[in-house]
Design an enzyme around this catalytic site. Structure first.
Site, PDB file in Angstrom:
ATOM      1  N   GLY A   1      -4.026   7.773  -0.173  1.00  0.00           N
ATOM      2  CA  GLY A   1      -3.022   8.769  -0.503  1.00  0.00           C
ATOM      3  C   GLY A   1      -1.849   8.794   0.449  1.00  0.00           C
ATOM      4  O   GLY A   1      -1.045   9.725   0.440  1.00  0.00           O
TER       5      GLY A   1
ATOM      6  N   ARG B   1     -33.007  23.377  15.900  1.00  0.00           N
ATOM      7  CA  ARG B   1     -33.399  22.301  16.816  1.00  0.00           C
ATOM      8  C   ARG B   1     -33.605  22.837  18.235  1.00  0.00           C
ATOM      9  O   ARG B   1     -32.762  23.577  18.761  1.00  0.00           O
ATOM     10  CB  ARG B   1     -32.311  21.219  16.821  1.00  0.00           C
ATOM     11  CG  ARG B   1     -32.635  20.012  17.681  1.00  0.00           C
ATOM     12  CD  ARG B   1     -33.755  19.179  17.088  1.00  0.00           C
ATOM     13  NE  ARG B   1     -33.966  17.960  17.861  1.00  0.00           N
ATOM     14  CZ  ARG B   1     -34.920  17.078  17.605  1.00  0.00           C
ATOM     15  NH1 ARG B   1     -35.757  17.285  16.589  1.00  0.00           N
ATOM     16  NH2 ARG B   1     -35.052  16.000  18.336  1.00  0.00           N
TER      17      ARG B   1
ATOM     18  N   GLU C   1      -0.999  15.380  -5.408  1.00  0.00           N
ATOM     19  CA  GLU C   1      -2.050  14.426  -5.062  1.00  0.00           C
ATOM     20  C   GLU C   1      -2.507  14.613  -3.620  1.00  0.00           C
ATOM     21  O   GLU C   1      -3.716  14.591  -3.326  1.00  0.00           O
ATOM     22  CB  GLU C   1      -1.542  13.006  -5.278  1.00  0.00           C
ATOM     23  CG  GLU C   1      -1.286  12.678  -6.746  1.00  0.00           C
ATOM     24  CD  GLU C   1      -0.582  11.344  -6.941  1.00  0.00           C
ATOM     25  OE1 GLU C   1      -0.529  10.558  -5.969  1.00  0.00           O
ATOM     26  OE2 GLU C   1      -0.076  11.089  -8.040  1.00  0.00           O
TER      27      GLU C   1
ATOM     28  N   ILE D   1      -8.725  -0.052  -6.328  1.00  0.00           N
ATOM     29  CA  ILE D   1      -8.490   0.842  -7.451  1.00  0.00           C
ATOM     30  C   ILE D   1      -9.765   1.627  -7.769  1.00  0.00           C
ATOM     31  O   ILE D   1     -10.758   1.061  -8.233  1.00  0.00           O
ATOM     32  CB  ILE D   1      -8.012   0.069  -8.692  1.00  0.00           C
ATOM     33  CG1 ILE D   1      -6.782  -0.773  -8.344  1.00  0.00           C
ATOM     34  CG2 ILE D   1      -7.723   1.043  -9.833  1.00  0.00           C
ATOM     35  CD1 ILE D   1      -5.611   0.015  -7.777  1.00  0.00           C
TER      36      ILE D   1
ATOM     37  N   ALA E   1      13.267   0.014  -5.656  1.00  0.00           N
ATOM     38  CA  ALA E   1      12.449   1.119  -6.151  1.00  0.00           C
ATOM     39  C   ALA E   1      12.831   1.510  -7.572  1.00  0.00           C
ATOM     40  O   ALA E   1      11.987   1.983  -8.342  1.00  0.00           O
ATOM     41  CB  ALA E   1      12.594   2.320  -5.220  1.00  0.00           C
TER      42      ALA E   1
ATOM     43  N   GLN F   1     -24.152  26.885  25.966  1.00  0.00           N
ATOM     44  CA  GLN F   1     -22.742  27.287  25.943  1.00  0.00           C
ATOM     45  C   GLN F   1     -21.870  26.193  25.326  1.00  0.00           C
ATOM     46  O   GLN F   1     -20.920  26.494  24.579  1.00  0.00           O
ATOM     47  CB  GLN F   1     -22.256  27.612  27.350  1.00  0.00           C
ATOM     48  CG  GLN F   1     -20.847  28.195  27.384  1.00  0.00           C
ATOM     49  CD  GLN F   1     -20.370  28.462  28.801  1.00  0.00           C
ATOM     50  OE1 GLN F   1     -20.184  27.518  29.582  1.00  0.00           O
ATOM     51  NE2 GLN F   1     -20.178  29.733  29.144  1.00  0.00           N
TER      52      GLN F   1
ATOM     53  N   GLY G   1       0.839  -1.190   0.000  1.00  0.00           N
ATOM     54  CA  GLY G   1       0.000   0.000   0.000  1.00  0.00           C
ATOM     55  C   GLY G   1       0.869   1.232   0.000  1.00  0.00           C
ATOM     56  O   GLY G   1       1.386   1.657  -1.027  1.00  0.00           O
TER      57      GLY G   1
END
Length: 384
Positions: free
Chosen positions: A364, A269, A243, A158, A179, A280, A132
Site C-alpha cells: 500500500g 505466566r 486504501e 497480486i 502517468a 515493573q 512498485g
C-alpha cells in the site's frame, strides 16, 4: 479507555454477526489454509451469503449502502482473529470500489452483484517487477486494435491472484505520456493468453494467495476500459486515502489484539515466584504501548469520520498508514519478547502476528514513501 463513538447500533449488530462467522467459518480452517497457501473458494460464497463482501456498495447491487463503517467492522474483526488468509479487503475495498466509482452501468451490473455474492473474486493488478510504489513506471502494455485492446505484460505480488475471476489491470495505453498514459482495463481470468504464475511463498500471510500474473496478447473488448483512457493514475490517487486508511484500521486492530494477548499471558505466566505482570518492566513497557495504541486509535477513528464526510486528505491517510503499521511491527516484536521461547512457536498467535505484520510497512506504499509524502506537504506549506 476512551469510548469509541463512530459506530451506531446497526454496526455493532453487524460486528456480532461478523465475529460469529469468523469463529465458525474461518478460525477452524486457517491453519490448513496456511499449509495449502490459499483459502477454499467455498469460503467466498459463504462470506457473500453472510454479507461480508462489499457491504458498502449500493443496495441495488446487493450491498448495505454507502457506509464505509461496515467495511471497517469486517477489517477490524478479521485483524482481531488473525484471519489474514481471506483477501476480502482487496476485493471489497479496492477492486469493487474502483468498478463502483468509475465503471459503466454495464460493468457494474455484470460484476458487482457477483462480487457481493462471492461468485466473482477480484484482484487489483498494479505492481510489476520494476514498478512498485512508483506506479507510473509500469510496463504492461495495452494496444488498441479496432474494437479490442491487446494486453501484454507481467504483474507480481497480486493478492487473490490464484483465485481471481476479474482483474482491474493497470496498463500503459500511451507509453510516451508518463502517468497520463496509464489506463485501467477489466480483464476476465478466462481470457486466452492470461496465465497465473506461482503462488508466491512468503514469510507471513501464508493463507493468502499472492501471485505472479502473465498477459500474452490477451484480447479484451474496448468496453472493458474502466473510466477514460489515460486516467488510471488519477483514479488510483483518488482511492489511495481509503486504501491506506483500511490498512491503518487493520494495523491498529491487530495491535490492540496483540497487546491484550500479552497482558493476559503475563498475568498467567510465573517467573521467580511471581507473575510476569508483577515486574515493573512489564507494567512500564505494556503501559507505554497501550498509550501509543490509544493515540493511534483516536487518530484512525477521526480519519474514518473524515472519510465518511468525504474530507479525508490523502496525506493524513498516509500518516495514519505509516504510524499504525510502524506501531504494529514495533508492538508485536516487543510483545513477543514477553512470551519468551513460546513466542517463537507458530502455534502461538503472537508468533503468527509477528510474521504477518512485517508486510504492512511495505504494501500500500512503503513507510519511506509515506514519509516522503508527509515531507512534501510540510515543505510545500512552509514555502507558501
Amino acid at each position: 479507555m476512551i469510548t469509541r463513538t463512530i459506530f451506531e447500533t446497526e454496526h455493532e449488530q453487524f460486528r456480532d454477526s461478523v465475529r460469529r462467522f469468523i469463529e465458525r467459518e474461518i478460525t477452524p480452517h486457517h491453519e490448513r489454509w496456511e499449509e495449502q497457501g490459499m483459502v477454499d473458494r467455498e469460503l467466498w460464497l459463504k462470506a457473500g451469503a453472510a454479507g461480508l463482501l462489499c457491504p458498502n456498495l449500493p443496495e441495488e447491487y446487493g450491498g448495505c449502502g454507502p457506509d464505509y463503517r461496515f467495511n471497517v467492522v469486517i477489517t477490524e474483526e478479521m485483524a482481531r482473529a488473525g484471519a489474514t488468509g481471506p483477501g476480502f479487503s482487496i476485493h471489497s475495498d479496492m477492486v469493487a470500489t474502483y468498478i463502483a466509482t468509475f465503471g459503466t452501468a454495464e460493468q457494474k451490473d455484470r460484476w458487482l452483484p457477483k462480487m457481493v455474492s462471492g461468485e466473482a473474486i477480484g484482484a487489483l493488478g498494479l505492481t510489476e517487477p520494476c514498478a512498485g510504489s512508483d506506479l507510473k513506471n509500469i510496463r504492461c502494455r495495452a494496444v488498441r486494435e479496432g474494437d479490442e485492446y491487446v494486453i501484454s505484460g507481467q504483474k507480481v505480488y497480486i493478492s487473490n491472484g490464484q483465485l481471481c475471476d476479474i482483474i482491474v489491470l493497470a496498463c500503459k495505453t500511451d507509453p510516451s505520456a508518463g502517468a497520463k498514459g496509464m489506463s485501467f482495463i477489466l480483464v476476465e481470468a478466462d481470457r486466452p493468453g492470461f496465465t497465473r504464475g506461482r503462488n508466491l511463498k512468503k514469510i507471513g500471510l501464508k493463507a493468502q494467495d499472492t501471485s505472479e500474473l502473465f498477459f500474452d496478447n490477451v484480447r479484451v473488448p474496448v468496453s472493458n476500459l474502466l473510466g477514460q483512457e489515460g486516467t488510471a493514475f488519477a483514479m488510483a490517487m483518488s482511492k489511495l486515502a481509503e486504501e491506506r486508511l483500511t490498512i491503518a484500521v487493520s494495523a491498529i486492530a491487530a495491535s490492540e489484539t496483540a497487546l491484550q494477548w500479552t497482558v493476559d499471558y503475563t498475568r498467567e505466566r510465573k517467573a521467580f515466584g511471581q507473575s510476569i505482570s508483577d515486574f515493573q518492566n512489564t507494567r512500564f513497557k505494556l503501559g507505554e504501548l497501550s498509550a501509543e495504541v490509544l493515540a493511534k486509535r483516536v487518530f484512525v477513528d477521526r480519519c474514518i469520520e473524515l472519510l465518511l464526510e468525504k474530507k479525508l486528505d490523502a496525506v493524513d491517510a498516509a500518516a495514519a498508514k505509516m504510524l499504525c503499521t510502524e506501531l504494529q511491527c514495533k508492538l508485536v516484536d516487543e510483545c513477543l519478547q514477553f512470551f519468551g521461547g513460546y513466542g517463537y512457536m507458530l502455534e502461538y498467535p503472537i508468533a503468527r502476528a509477528y510474521v504477518d505484520a512485517r508486510v504492512r510497512r511495505i504494501a500500500g506504499g512503503s513507510s519511506e514513501i509515506m514519509r516522503e509524502i508527509l515531507g512534501r506537504r510540510l515543505f510545500s506549506e512552509r514555502s507558501k
